[in-house]
Scaffold this active site. Structure first.
Site, PDB file in Angstrom:
ATOM      1  N   LYS A 124       2.394   4.460   1.291  1.00  0.00           N
ATOM      2  CA  LYS A 124       2.617   5.032   2.634  1.00  0.00           C
ATOM      3  C   LYS A 124       2.742   6.698   2.327  1.00  0.00           C
ATOM      4  O   LYS A 124       3.427   7.037   1.924  1.00  0.00           O
ATOM      5  CB  LYS A 124       3.993   4.547   3.049  1.00  0.00           C
ATOM      6  CG  LYS A 124       4.164   4.900   4.566  1.00  0.00           C
ATOM      7  CD  LYS A 124       5.417   4.589   5.341  1.00  0.00           C
ATOM      8  CE  LYS A 124       5.511   5.013   6.656  1.00  0.00           C
ATOM      9  NZ  LYS A 124       5.142   6.268   7.157  1.00  0.00           N
ATOM     10  N   GLU A 133      -5.092   7.626   7.358  1.00  0.00           N
ATOM     11  CA  GLU A 133      -4.133   8.835   7.189  1.00  0.00           C
ATOM     12  C   GLU A 133      -4.997   9.945   6.450  1.00  0.00           C
ATOM     13  O   GLU A 133      -5.399   9.656   5.387  1.00  0.00           O
ATOM     14  CB  GLU A 133      -2.790   8.266   6.347  1.00  0.00           C
ATOM     15  CG  GLU A 133      -1.709   9.321   6.517  1.00  0.00           C
ATOM     16  CD  GLU A 133      -0.599   8.974   7.517  1.00  0.00           C
ATOM     17  OE1 GLU A 133      -0.734   7.925   8.090  1.00  0.00           O
ATOM     18  OE2 GLU A 133       0.380   9.467   7.375  1.00  0.00           O
ATOM     19  N   PHE A 177      -7.131   2.666   5.422  1.00  0.00           N
ATOM     20  CA  PHE A 177      -6.427   1.457   4.831  1.00  0.00           C
ATOM     21  C   PHE A 177      -6.612   0.043   5.788  1.00  0.00           C
ATOM     22  O   PHE A 177      -6.425  -1.019   5.600  1.00  0.00           O
ATOM     23  CB  PHE A 177      -4.858   1.407   4.835  1.00  0.00           C
ATOM     24  CG  PHE A 177      -4.237   1.970   6.050  1.00  0.00           C
ATOM     25  CD1 PHE A 177      -4.158   1.311   7.289  1.00  0.00           C
ATOM     26  CD2 PHE A 177      -3.720   3.473   5.995  1.00  0.00           C
ATOM     27  CE1 PHE A 177      -3.584   2.202   8.574  1.00  0.00           C
ATOM     28  CE2 PHE A 177      -3.135   4.040   6.974  1.00  0.00           C
ATOM     29  CZ  PHE A 177      -3.395   3.227   8.236  1.00  0.00           C
ATOM     30  N   ARG A 179       4.029  -3.320  17.311  1.00  0.00           N
ATOM     31  CA  ARG A 179       4.903  -3.022  16.250  1.00  0.00           C
ATOM     32  C   ARG A 179       4.862  -4.267  15.449  1.00  0.00           C
ATOM     33  O   ARG A 179       5.661  -5.134  15.550  1.00  0.00           O
ATOM     34  CB  ARG A 179       6.343  -2.514  16.446  1.00  0.00           C
ATOM     35  CG  ARG A 179       6.864  -1.823  15.365  1.00  0.00           C
ATOM     36  CD  ARG A 179       8.229  -0.928  15.686  1.00  0.00           C
ATOM     37  NE  ARG A 179       7.833   0.346  16.402  1.00  0.00           N
ATOM     38  CZ  ARG A 179       7.214   1.341  15.862  1.00  0.00           C
ATOM     39  NH1 ARG A 179       6.992   1.253  14.282  1.00  0.00           N
ATOM     40  NH2 ARG A 179       7.019   2.646  16.342  1.00  0.00           N
ATOM     41  N   GLU A 222       0.566  -1.209   0.071  1.00  0.00           N
ATOM     42  CA  GLU A 222      -0.018  -0.116   0.021  1.00  0.00           C
ATOM     43  C   GLU A 222       0.776   1.305  -0.142  1.00  0.00           C
ATOM     44  O   GLU A 222       1.974   1.273   0.663  1.00  0.00           O
ATOM     45  CB  GLU A 222      -0.821   0.141   1.116  1.00  0.00           C
ATOM     46  CG  GLU A 222      -1.960  -1.034   1.359  1.00  0.00           C
ATOM     47  CD  GLU A 222      -2.663  -1.100   2.531  1.00  0.00           C
ATOM     48  OE1 GLU A 222      -2.275  -0.068   3.538  1.00  0.00           O
ATOM     49  OE2 GLU A 222      -3.623  -1.826   2.611  1.00  0.00           O
TER      50      GLU A 222
END
Length: 508
Positions: free
Chosen positions: A211, A260, A300, A372, A209
């Site tokens: 960024k 985002e 996303f 993470r 995807e």
DNA sequence: TTCCGACAGTGGGGTCGCAAT
DNA sequence: ATTGCGACCCCACTATCGGAA
């Protein structure tokens, strides 16, 4: 419970580096805390405040009053003081805040003052934050750590989760669930240096995807009520009306989405990060800044659609829910492939269109809230320059006694001198730190006992960075973004270091 | 026994809002 | 009007511990 109990535990935790010992110290204290002080104790010992921020930073903590000899302050009393100090910020004067702060510190012993100063300045540095505290809560409450962790991802605030665990055990932890309107810690990505390396870490086909270099947002909608949160779970609903409108227009009235926001130019290319960041943090006159700098939104991931929690579903299933609930223009562009060459081509195309990089995602892994997760791997292009070390600052904490933070300069052929472009302390191993400290002291010009040491410009260092941005701080008007040391170029003389013109040409 | 995931620590540049100067 | 401070956006990287392999 007394503040001194926490100060002592914190000192004991900081004394060693073994995590199990830290956990044991923390759990022992949690076993003694009163139920109504559990939140405060957990917050303080994981470096947080129940008030989150109170408008006091390092500067306000410079000259504390004389300490007392006897420790009498309770957690409840200190918490009450911090409430009053916070109440003064925004409405009252700094003088009023100052005097409350003095009153509080004047009632504390020296070790309590030290502990509270570190806590308020956000520098507890005891080697234990949320990660270690989760284990300590689990131990003290005699529940599995996985239960605590699960509740934390859904509630987002460990003191509340910990207090529940201590009071009600597993049953109380199970009561936490995804709640629309209450933010979940977003999943973060690991990084890799190339598409091939990223795909190598995952199995089977992957999603790649765009960024986007903007601000991470989590949008919640229940009925016609929409809320928007940042990566640190701050509410920015009022600052992003475009996003609220876009989510309000969707057919589903029960959503939690991850995405985002970014400012794009009319040609679709992204504005520099500084523009997006400035727009999002503008809180006054939003209608006017919106005219000038409109925001675009790209989602996303979907954590909840139409009453169904999706966190534990594989990435592919969540994305299917996302594309069903949203029109395509609100979904981040992506490619699904198992071919590294195809992935590489998509990456190059993404960079050509001006974006920051890509995120390579496993189709299988669940949403690892607050972690993470191994299922997301970001890949960004890396630029490098050969720059000259102009000075270095003495380090703190584990870098005490080592020259750590480098001042970097580019060559200026016109003046024959150097133009400072920024600093970096990243990428240095212990070995390199020791080496450069010795080397800089040998090259020192002037005093070496201050805050920084000026060195003769004779060392060339290869530095990686993400981009060049405008700067009002540095004389050349430009600064490096996310600079980090790759290696010293002992093979390269200073007159072959990169010039300020080269750096400026990298800024578009 | 070795490997590796998660964590904490060490700091970077920029912008905004607010209070003091 | 300008400056200093706090808060908060973005973030890279290394060392370490201890469980997994």
């Amino acid at each position: 419970m007394l503040l001194i109990d926490l100060a002592r535990t914190s000192a004991a935790v900081a004394a060693g580096s073994a995590r199990l010992a830290k956990i044991a110290h923390l759990a022992e204290l949690l076993g003694r805390v009163e139920p109504d002080e559990a939140e405060i104790a957990i917050a303080y010992l994981s470096g947080e405040l129940p008030q989150r921020y109170i408008g006091v930073g390092w500067k306000s903590l410079q000259d504390p009053p004389e300490p007392r000899l006897a420790a009498t302050a309770t957690l409840r009393q200190v918490d009450g003081f911090l409430d009053r100090i916070k109440a003064q910020s925004g409405t009252g004067s700094q003088a009023a805040r100052r005097s409350l702060l003095n009153e509080l510190f004047g009632a504390l012993t020296r070790p309590e003052q030290v502990f509270l100063t570190r806590l308020l300045s956000g520098e507890l540095r005891q080697g234990a934050l949320d990660g270690v505290m989760v284990e300590a809560v689990a131990k003290a409450a005699e529940v599995p750590a996985t239960e605590v962790r699960r509740a934390l991802t859904l509630r987002g605030w460990l003191p509340a989760v910990g207090a529940a665990a201590l009071g009600g055990g597993v049953e109380a932890l199970r009561a936490f669930h995804l709640e629309v309107g209450r933010p979940v810690s977003p999943m973060l990505a690991q990084s890799a240096t190339s598409i091939a390396a990223a795909m190598g870490k995952l199995t089977g086909p992957v999603a790649i995807e765009w960024k986007l270099d903007g601000v991470r947002v989590q949008a919640h909608r229940t009925g016609d009520q929409v809320s928007v949160f940042t990566r640190t779970l701050d509410d920015i609903t009022a600052q992003v009306p475009e996003l609220v409108e876009a989510v309000s227009a969707l057919p589903s009235g029960d959503l939690v989405l991850d995405g985002e926001v970014i400012a794009l130019r009319s040609n679709g290319r992204p504005e520099p990060f500084q523009v997006t960041s400035g727009r999002v943090s503008s809180r006054t006159d939003v209608a006017r800044v919106r005219e000038k700098t409109p925001l675009s939104i790209f989602f996303f991931d979907a954590l909840r659609v139409d009453g169904e929690d999706l966190l534990d579903l594989p990435g592919e299933a969540r994305h299917a829910a996302l594309t069903t609930a949203l029109p395509p223009e609100l979904v981040t562009p992506r490619l699904v492939t198992d071919d590294a060459a195809e992935g590489e081509a998509f990456f190059k195309e993404t960079i050509r269109s001006g974006h920051e990089g890509v995120v390579v995602k496993s189709l299988q892994t669940p949403y690892a809230a607050g972690r993470r997760g191994a299922g997301w791997i970001k890949v960004k292009p890396r630029h490098t320059l050969d720059l000259v070390v102009l000075a270095a600052e003495w380090g703190h904490g584990r870098r005490e006694g080592k020259l750590s933070n480098l001042h970097l300069g580019a060559r200026d052929p016109e003046s024959g001198g150097f133009v400072m472009l920024g600093k970096t302390f990243k990428g240095l191993t212990d070995e390199l730190l020791a080496w450069q400290t010795e080397r800089f002291l040998a090259l020192a010009e002037g005093p070496t006992d201050g805050w920084a040491v000026t060195v003769r410009p004779e060392l060339v260092v290869e530095v990686a960075f993400d981009g060049v941005q405008q700067s009002s701080r540095y004389p050349g008007g430009v600064a490096l973004r996310f600079a980090r040391v790759i290696r010293y170029r002992s093979d390269k003389p200073v007159d072959q270091a990169d010039t300020i013109e080269t750096v400026r040409s990298l800024m578009l």
